[in-house]
Every structure is written in C-alpha cells, then in structure tokens.
Design an enzyme around this catalytic site. Structure first.
Site, PDB file in Angstrom:
ATOM      1  N   ASP A 247     -11.165   2.483   3.385  1.00 22.63           N
ATOM      2  CA  ASP A 247     -11.377   1.034   3.226  1.00 22.63           C
ATOM      3  C   ASP A 247     -12.848   0.723   2.940  1.00 22.63           C
ATOM      4  O   ASP A 247     -13.173  -0.374   2.494  1.00 22.63           O
ATOM      5  CB  ASP A 247     -10.975   0.300   4.520  1.00 22.63           C
ATOM      6  CG  ASP A 247      -9.613  -0.379   4.416  1.00 22.63           C
ATOM      7  OD1 ASP A 247      -9.263  -0.831   3.313  1.00 22.63           O
ATOM      8  OD2 ASP A 247      -8.926  -0.478   5.454  1.00 22.63           O
TER       9      ASP A 247
ATOM     10  N   LYS B 178       0.844  -1.206   0.000  1.00 26.11           N
ATOM     11  CA  LYS B 178       0.000   0.000   0.000  1.00 26.11           C
ATOM     12  C   LYS B 178       0.879   1.256   0.000  1.00 26.11           C
ATOM     13  O   LYS B 178       0.598   2.216  -0.718  1.00 26.11           O
ATOM     14  CB  LYS B 178      -0.959  -0.021   1.205  1.00 26.11           C
ATOM     15  CG  LYS B 178      -2.034  -1.091   1.052  1.00 26.11           C
ATOM     16  CD  LYS B 178      -2.862  -1.341   2.304  1.00 26.11           C
ATOM     17  CE  LYS B 178      -3.771  -2.546   2.078  1.00 26.11           C
ATOM     18  NZ  LYS B 178      -4.594  -2.904   3.243  1.00 26.11           N
TER      19      LYS B 178
ATOM     20  N   GLN C 293      -4.812  -1.551   9.324  1.00 26.39           N
ATOM     21  CA  GLN C 293      -4.627  -2.878   8.736  1.00 26.39           C
ATOM     22  C   GLN C 293      -5.226  -3.937   9.669  1.00 26.39           C
ATOM     23  O   GLN C 293      -4.970  -3.947  10.871  1.00 26.39           O
ATOM     24  CB  GLN C 293      -3.124  -3.136   8.496  1.00 26.39           C
ATOM     25  CG  GLN C 293      -2.819  -4.424   7.745  1.00 26.39           C
ATOM     26  CD  GLN C 293      -3.389  -4.463   6.329  1.00 26.39           C
ATOM     27  OE1 GLN C 293      -3.517  -3.441   5.665  1.00 26.39           O
ATOM     28  NE2 GLN C 293      -3.744  -5.643   5.855  1.00 26.39           N
TER      29      GLN C 293
HETATM   30  N1  GUN Z   1      -6.659  -7.024   5.845  1.00 26.10           N
HETATM   31  C1  GUN Z   1      -6.930  -7.821   4.782  1.00 26.10           C
HETATM   32  N2  GUN Z   1      -7.484  -7.096   3.787  1.00 26.10           N
HETATM   33  C2  GUN Z   1      -7.590  -5.832   4.232  1.00 26.10           C
HETATM   34  C3  GUN Z   1      -8.071  -4.621   3.668  1.00 26.10           C
HETATM   35  O1  GUN Z   1      -8.548  -4.550   2.535  1.00 26.10           O
HETATM   36  N3  GUN Z   1      -7.980  -3.514   4.464  1.00 26.10           N
HETATM   37  C4  GUN Z   1      -7.472  -3.555   5.720  1.00 26.10           C
HETATM   38  N4  GUN Z   1      -7.447  -2.422   6.417  1.00 26.10           N
HETATM   39  N5  GUN Z   1      -7.015  -4.657   6.274  1.00 26.10           N
HETATM   40  C5  GUN Z   1      -7.063  -5.787   5.535  1.00 26.10           C
END
Ligand code: GUN
Length: 282
Positions: free
Chosen positions: A119, A52, A96
């Site tokens: 998200d 990211k 996350q």
């Molecule tokens: N953990 C697994 N997929 C995601 C996601 O798309 N966003 C976040 N914040 N955590 C995750």
C-alpha cells in the site's frame, strides 16, 4: 469537449503488463502472493477488498484472505501481521482501512514489513518517497501519475495544484508531481481564496472529499482535471469531488467518476505486489 482520461482502459493495460510478468515468474517457479486482511464486515470495505481479490485473480496473483472479527484485539492483529512478515510465501500485506476504533491504524501500518508494504503507507515508504530512494509508492497517487503520463501529458514545469493533504493521497501526490518536475501547490480546508489558486492550475488534482465541490469557477480553461473523490449522489449515482458537467466543457482532459482514478489504485496495487515478489526473489 475534453479528452476523457479512461482509467478503466489504462488500468486494464497495466494489469495486462503485470499479468504477463506474473506468468513469467510462475514459469520460473515463483508465485506472487498478496495477504489481504479485513477486520469486521464494513460493506464498503467488503466491496473494495472484493475488487482487489478479483484483480489478483485476473493477474495471476494469489490472494490470501485473512478475515478477522470486528472485536479482534490489536495484539491479535499485530501478531497475524508478524506471522505474515515472517512467511516467505507471502510477498505483500494489505490491511484494509478504516480499522475499528480500538485499533491504532498507525501501529498496524508500522508493523507491516516495509518489504511487504504494497500500500506504500509505512513511514519508511513515505520517507523513501520524499527522498527519492527506492520504495513502494502509495497506489492512488502513483496511479494518477500513470494516468497523466499515459495520456501523453508532460508534467515538467506545469503548475500543479493538489486540493487535499491526506497522508494517503494529497501529500504523496504533491511529492510525486514534484518528482516529475511540476511546480506544486497544496491547498486544504484552511486555504484562503482557494479559487484564485486552483484557477492557476495546469494540472488540478481534487482530493477534497466533498461531492461536486470543484465547479467551472475553480478551473482554468485547458486544465487537466483529476478527480479522486467518490460519493453516492442524491439520485444514487456515483459522483466525484468535481462537478463533471460544469468542468468538462472547459478542461483539456478530465477523469470521470466512476472509471477514472478508482481502477488505477487497484492496478498499481497489483504492480506493487509484482515488484515486491521480484525484489524478494533478489
Ligand atoms: N481504504 C481506502 N483506501 C484504501 C487503500 O488504498 N488501502 C487500504 N489498505 N485501505 C484503504
């Protein structure tokens, strides 16, 4: 031979679109900033967070890393989120997941301002999705819609089957397909005679969490098959929820793993950050 839906190429196009708009905003004096919170040092999370941050660097979005120790209290995490909510230089906030067991994920998600919920996990974003109001879309299902559309496939009137009912993928996926005028069925672990339902699908989305679960016996000839799974196979090779070798010969189009849905999630996150900054600018 099926069309291979190339998520790397399509996500690259989306990131370039975002990059161009971010640079216009920058020239006008507006930065786009994403705060990325990671609790603890789970290796998989570290890889995802790293990807990211790389996408932020590519698109010109500023990523602000907030790393907290595994033992951090829920109260401390919530107060950091509240600080970031109030900080006008921060456009998007990402925590996350998964979080350590002593922290309530739902409490954390509901503390993020819906204006910065890039998200798309906040209950307000989920409600907006369901009713068709403006709001942030969860990145993986939104990315899947982009993959389907940018491959030139029309969803209208098609029989869409989603296998999986998580809040992050299955449920929002079903709503987005419905919004695109698909006829949608959601299947899950308690579904009876799963094969007879998946065999009807013109568009089949597999978000089950079991390696190579969907083989040719679950798929109609000429179907579009979207694989959301990602697993490390016996031979250490990555594989999805779909048995690619078995399904590919009879599908019209299929996403590979890796290089299908995965890169789209991050591209859509970048797009949400840009939208957040534009919205906050007014
Ligand atoms: N953990 C697994 N997929 C995601 C996601 O798309 N966003 C976040 N914040 N955590 C995750």
């Amino acid at each position: 031979m099926a069309v291979r839906i190339d998520g790397k190429v399509i996500s690259g196009i989306i990131k370039d679109e975002v990059k161009a708009e971010v640079s216009v905003l920058k020239a006008e004096g507006t930065d786009v900033t994403l705060a990325v919170i990671q609790v603890g040092e789970d290796p998989a999370s570290t890889v995802y967070v790293g990807n990211k941050k790389k996408a932020c660097a590519y698109t010109g979005i500023i990523s602000r890393a907030c790393n907290l120790p595994e033992e951090v209290s829920q109260a401390e995490l919530l107060s950091l989120i509240e600080e970031l909510n109030a900080d006008v230089s921060v456009n998007g906030i990402l925590v996350q997941l998964p979080l350590p067991k002593h922290i309530s994920e739902s409490k954390v998600i509901e503390t993020i301002s819906p204006k910065k919920d890039v998200d798309g996990f906040h209950i307000q974003s989920a409600g907006a999705l369901l009713t068709g109001e403006p709001g942030f879309l969860p990145c993986t299902p939104a990315g899947i819609i982009e993959l389907i559309k940018r491959t030139g496939i029309d969803i209208t009137g098609r029989e869409c089957v989603v296998v999986g009912r998580s809040n992050i993928v299955g449920k929002p996926m079903a709503v987005l397909l419905l919004r695109e005028n698909g006829t949608v069925t959601v299947c899950h672990s308690k579904t009876r005679d799963l094969r007879s339902i998946t065999k009807r699908a013109d568009i089949l989305v597999a978000a089950i969490g079991k390696p190579k679960f969907i083989d040719a016996s679950y798929v109609k000839e000429g179907a579009v098959v979207i694989d959301v799974g990602i697993h490390r196979g016996e031979n250490k090779k990555l594989c999805g929820d779909v048995d690619f070798e078995s399904v590919e010969p009879l599908a019209y189009a299929i996403t590979p793993v890796p290089g299908g849905v995965g890169p789209m999630t991050i591209a859509m996150l970048m797009k949400n950050c840009l939208e957040a900054a534009k919205m906050q600018k007014g």
